[in-house]
Every structure is written in C-alpha cells, then in structure tokens.
Design a protein around this motif. Structure first.
Motif, short mmCIF file in Angstrom:
data_model
loop_
_atom_site.label_atom_id
_atom_site.label_comp_id
_atom_site.label_asym_id
_atom_site.label_seq_id
_atom_site.Cartn_x
_atom_site.Cartn_y
_atom_site.Cartn_z
N ASP A 259 40.60 48.23 41.11
CA ASP A 259 40.95 46.90 41.62
C ASP A 259 40.98 46.83 43.14
N PHE A 260 41.07 47.97 43.82
CA PHE A 260 41.00 47.93 45.28
C PHE A 260 39.69 47.28 45.73
N LEU A 261 38.60 47.63 45.06
CA LEU A 261 37.31 47.00 45.36
C LEU A 261 37.13 45.70 44.59
N LEU A 262 37.46 45.70 43.30
CA LEU A 262 37.21 44.52 42.47
C LEU A 262 37.98 43.30 42.96
N ASP A 263 39.22 43.49 43.39
CA ASP A 263 39.99 42.34 43.87
C ASP A 263 39.38 41.74 45.13
N LYS A 264 38.81 42.58 45.98
CA LYS A 264 38.12 42.06 47.17
C LYS A 264 36.90 41.25 46.75
#
Length: 304
Positions: A259-264
């Motif tokens: 989610d660190f990447l997916l949320d962005k």
C-alpha cells in the motif's frame, strides 16, 4: 485426455506446470532457458520435457507464454530469447512428432489471464501491470485477452509519458523508464546527481533499498517513487478512460511495496480520470510468479 501443460518462457528460466482438466495445478518445476544460437534449443528442450511428462493420448493441450508480440502461434520478435518470426506451434509439433492443441501468447497477457482466472466468477474485464525490470501489461475484455492487430495489445509500459530517458524499445520517455524497478533506480541516481539530498550510497541504488529509504523519508528516493506513482496513475487513467475496466492489478517486484506504492497510485489516479470511473479498484496481484503458468493453462482450458 486429462492433462494440460503450461510453459512460461523467460529470458533466464522457463516456469512449468502440469494441470488437470479442471485447471488445478498438480505439479510445478522449472527449466533453464537455453538462449544459445538465437534460442534454437528452447523448443527442443520443451519437446523433451513434454515427452517426459505426458503421453500424447492424455494431453488436452499446451499453453506457452513468451516475452514478445504474438500473432496466432508465431512470435514476431522476442529479444530476450533471440527469436524472430518463430512459429512455435509448427516447430514444436515437428519436434514432438505429433500434432496437438498449442496456444501461444505474450507472457504479460497470460499473466493477466491467470489473475483473471482467480476472479472470473465476479468480473469480465481487468488489466494487469507487472512492475519489474521493465513494465509488462495485459488486458482482459469480455473474458478474453486483448491481443490487438499486431499482438501488442496491453503494452502499457510503452506509453510515452513525456521527455525522459531512452527506452529499449527505441522511444524516449516510456512509462517503464519512469516506473519500472530500473526506472526508479535510474531516476534516483539522477536526482542525487542533481543535488537532491539522500543517504543512499551508489551501491544501494536498487529498487528494494530505494523503496525502504523512501518509507523513511529519504528525499531523492521519495521523489523517484512519487514520480513513478504519478506516471503509473496517469497510464492507468488512460487505459481505463478508454476501456472502463472493473479492476486493475499491480504485480511484479515493485508490488511488494504494498500500500505504500498502491495508495500513491490510487490517490493520483483519482485526479486524472472522468469522475464516473474514479473509484476503480487498484489492487495487488495475487499469483506472483505463478500467474503465467496459470494463464497458459486457463487459455487451453477455455479455448482448447
């Protein structure tokens, strides 16, 4: 006939699977990809492996994924294998000494189809982006692979997003030059050289360490990761505005950032699309490196 064989051919390794007629994986193994002499030994190795695992009378069919555009059963060009205009079905049947059902598909397409097989009871359209050394893309529409006129349907990684670094395809500024593991590494180095503060050393400029540094607030790493997310969001927006999909999945090594990447990506995506499609589910893929063999088997199961 009770058996399906699946082969996902990569530049280093061929992932192999034996499936039953219901599409259940029974056995899994791998072969080394023999790229010598323009990959002329690859299909010889497959023929030997096929004969070792099944009798012709038991074989429902064979699904094969390859890293290049495919028209019918002919691979127009697979740089990583050394292939050009190789009719995989014709050559493999010659080596086997018998005719059988053989499907040949682009590797990213069968990975997308494998993921689709896991969700097919609840949807009919989706896209998969695999973020690794490059960026692969596969699109499923109405329950089948979007192949395109020249076999390059779904090549999202080669959307030109702006001026940037040269891409192996010959273009400049492709999505994969910004948002692949290679792209993130190269841009982090570029930002550091331009004076953006960073604690990363020259021997630490790989995607895994860059993402770890970005999570800790390293400025150069975070700038590169944010840039990757922006361009991924824009590319997904272009695809979904054209196709109005039900879901987009993110796979490959960078997907391990979670989610660190997916949320962005989700946040930026919502700012780049028609309001009616802003709530598109963007999720992590589930099958990992096994998606290709599942997709190969599913193609045979559905169409064989």
């Amino acid at each position: 006939m009770t058996t399906i064989l699946a082969y996902d051919i990569g530049g280093t390794t061929i992932k192999c699977g034996l499936f039953d007629q219901a599409g259940t994986l029974l056995k899994q193994w791998s072969l080394k990809t023999n790229r010598k002499a323009q990959g002329s030994g690859i299909l010889k190795d497959l023929a030997t492996d096929i004969k070792a695992h099944v009798k012709p009378a038991d074989l429902i069919g064979i699904g094969i994924g390859v890293p290049g555009p495919v028209l019918g059963t002919t691979v127009s060009k697979a740089v990583n294998l050394g292939w050009q205009n190789v009719d995989v079905k014709a050559e493999l049947e010659r080596l086997l000494g018998f005719n059988t059902t053989i499907f040949v598909e682009n590797d990213a397409d069968v990975a997308a189809y494998g993921e689709f097989a896991m969700h097919q009871s609840s949807m009919r359209s989706m896209a998969l982006l695999t973020l690794g050394t490059g960026i692969g893309g596969g699109i499923i529409l109405n329950g089948d692979i979007l192949r395109g006129t020249h076999g390059v349907g779904g090549e999202v990684g080669h959307f030109v997003m702006g001026e940037g670094l040269a891409c192996n395809c010959g273009q400049n500024g492709c999505l994969e030059t910004f948002s692949s593991a290679t792209g993130v590494s190269r841009h982090t180095e570029k930002f550091i050289n331009e004076g953006v503060p960073s604690t990363l050393k020259p021997d630490q400029l790989n995607a895994k360490l860059i993402f770890e540094a970005a999570k800790q607030g390293d400025q150069a790493a975070l700038k590169s990761v944010d840039q990757a997310a922006v361009y991924l969001a824009q590319a997904i927006g272009y695809v979904n505005t054209a196709l109005d999909l039900e879901r987009v999945l993110i796979g490959g090594g960078l997907a391990e950032a979670g989610d660190f990447l997916l949320d962005k990506i989700r946040t930026h995506y919502r700012h780049h699309v028609f309001p009616l499609i802003k709530d598109l589910p963007i999720e992590k893929a589930t099958l990992g490196n096994d998606a290709g063999i599942y997709g190969c088997a599913w193609v045979v199961k559905q169409h064989g």
